[in-house]
Scaffold this active site. Structure first.
Site, PDB file in Angstrom:
ATOM      1  CB  CYS A 154      43.663  31.495  35.552  1.00  0.00           C
ATOM      2  SG  CYS A 154      44.210  31.922  33.405  1.00  0.00           S
ATOM      3  CG  ASP A 173      36.374  61.221  41.014  1.00  0.00           C
ATOM      4  OD1 ASP A 173      35.254  61.500  41.061  1.00  0.00           O
ATOM      5  OD2 ASP A 173      36.843  60.552  40.050  1.00  0.00           O
ATOM      6  CB  CYS A 180      48.285  30.860  32.705  1.00  0.00           C
ATOM      7  SG  CYS A 180      47.857  31.626  34.138  1.00  0.00           S
ATOM      8  CB  CYS A 231      47.691  34.482  30.670  1.00  0.00           C
ATOM      9  SG  CYS A 231      46.090  33.662  31.255  1.00  0.00           S
ATOM     10  CB  CYS A 240      44.461  35.370  34.514  1.00  0.00           C
ATOM     11  SG  CYS A 240      46.117  34.812  35.270  1.00  0.00           S
TER      12      CYS A 240
END
Length: 467
Positions: free
Chosen positions: A233, A360, A236, A214, A211
């Site tokens: 979530c 990269d 929260c 949180c 999340c």
């Protein structure tokens, strides 16, 4: 802001350089903006003041160019004039160059509306000078870590840069994007109910496992792709927002995407369910700009895929699809689209590691090439080209592609010749290059298409007829 002598010098210099470049057959997208910004670092701010009908910004990792061009198609059908960096030059120099082209020698804009694709890393610089009325945020995925840094940095940078006055058009299904609308009344969401590829469980690479509010692990009841899906979530209460524009009854038919919004069917001549999100973003923005649903439907229907975005070419040997690949999630969706064609496959992959591609290339090991390996019986050949041809060939070998089907060829023309040799009946061709190989391949394909007696306009017309 009062216009100074530096503005006029920058504007006129930019217009002179633009005229010179256009006269020589070049696009004039970057150099005029580079010189003009050097002469007046505030020129974007000066130029943006003329757009009294608003400025629309499109940003995010994947789908910026397609979303912007879909919206441009709709606005065109609505009869609106607008400035647009259509060529995809989405850094400060390219944006400035597009605005200069739309500005007269007297400093007034030829349109009152601007549609601007903006690179994620450029959003802070852009928003320091320009306050967009509308900002579309498509999604966030890892992309060119050597240039952008970690994804959390990119997300935070964009989120903190967006002006409070800006109305946000947000992807409800991406938690990294959905968080932008928390505690905001000016956020409008779009999303997907489900696609034929949606699953209750997923082994794909996900950027947002936790999340953003949180840090608790997110729970999913449905995955669309990557981290996009229906999430919540338990820590929260943060969850996928209710989309104002929700796509339902999603399916594909002969290279065309079809979906419903409020029981009305829409279609676009694009392959891949990931492109559905681009269409929904454009749809939602067009609605906010006052476009009628019939106009939106027409704009989506007549849309022609832009350079290297599931773009089709018609050669004497048959049809070939060209599409840009640049990060793991995008590549995974292209692979999913290829597999969904249900035909024998001839594939050409071109990997460069120049600055515009990302130095990269370790991201290739995060791409689910094993999906190609699992389809080895359908794979007729995979031609590997580019500066890192050997690297992609090695990756494909480890993914389970038969070594005898892997062809190394550094010449682009030679690579395409290998693809064209011994074409199987009903074989589907896909050419998948990174950025610096995209336009060279596109030029070769355009020449072959023309030599086959089919001009670009005729090919596009054929696409429109099928849409």
């Amino acid at each position: 802001m009062k216009r100074t002598w530096r503005f006029w010098l920058a504007l006129w210099a930019g217009k002179i350089i633009t005229a010179g470049l256009l006269a020589t057959g070049k696009k004039g997208t970057t150099l005029p903006g580079k010189i003009s910004n050097w002469l007046d670092p505030q020129i974007m701010k000066h130029l943006s003041e003329s757009y009294t009908d608003g400025i629309i910004m499109v940003t995010g990792t994947n789908g910026k160019t397609t979303t912007a061009n879909l919206l441009a198609s709709i606005l065109g059908e609505a009869g609106k004039d607008f400035a647009f960096n259509q060529a995809g030059a989405n850094l400060v120099t390219g944006i400035t160059g597009a605005l200069i082209q739309n500005t007269s020698w007297r400093g007034s804009s030829r349109a009152r509306l601007a549609l601007l694709e903006v690179d994620e890393a450029t959003v802070p610089k852009f928003c320091k000078q320009v306050t967009p009325n509308l900002a579309i945020v498509t999604n966030f995925f890892r992309d060119q870590l050597d240039r952008y840094g970690e994804l959390d940095t990119t997300v935070r940078m964009v989120k903190e840069s967006l002006p409070k006055e800006t109305v946000l058009i947000l992807n409800a299904d991406d938690p990294l994007v959905a968080q932008f609308g928390t505690n905001l009344t000016k956020a409008i969401y779009y999303g997907v109910e489900r696609t034929p590829d949606s699953r209750e469980e997923s082994q794909e690479t996900r950027e947002a496992r936790f999340c953003p509010s949180c840090g608790t692990a997110l729970e999913y009841s449905l995955f669309h792709y990557g981290q996009l899906g229906v999430f919540k979530c338990s820590g929260c209460g943060f969850q996928r927002p209710e989309p104002k524009i929700l796509a339902q009854d999603v399916h594909q038919n002969e290279g065309t995407l079809l979906f419903q919004v409020n029981e009305v069917t829409y279609q676009i001549a694009l392959q891949g369910y990931y492109n559905l999100y681009n269409a929904l973003a454009a749809f939602t923005a067009a609605r906010e700009l006052g476009c009628e649903d019939e106009t939106i439907a027409r704009g989506l229907r007549v849309f022609i895929p832009q350079a290297g975005r599931m773009e089709r070419f018609y050669l004497s040997e048959g049809e070939v699809t060209l599409t840009l690949v640049k990060n793991p999630t995008g590549f995974d969706q292209v692979i999913q689209t290829m597999i969904g064609v249900n035909k024998p496959l001839g594939i050409l992959i071109g990997i460069n590691d120049l600055a515009a591609d990302g130095r990269d290339i370790s991201w290739l090991w995060d791409v689910n090439f094993e999906r190609i390996g699992e389809q080895d019986v359908r794979i007729k050949k995979v031609v590997c080209t580019g500066l890192r041809a050997e690297d992609i060939a090695l990756r494909l070998k480890y993914a389970g592609v038969s070594v005898e089907k892997l062809i190394l060829e550094h010449s682009l023309e030679g690579a395409l010749d290998h693809l064209k040799k011994t074409r199987a009946e009903d074989e589907a061709w896909f050419i998948l290059p990174t950025y610096t190989l995209l336009f060279p391949f596109r030029g070769i394909l355009e020449n072959l298409q023309n030599s086959a007696g089919l001009t670009n306009s005729e090919a596009k017309g054929g696409k429109e007829a099928r849409a």
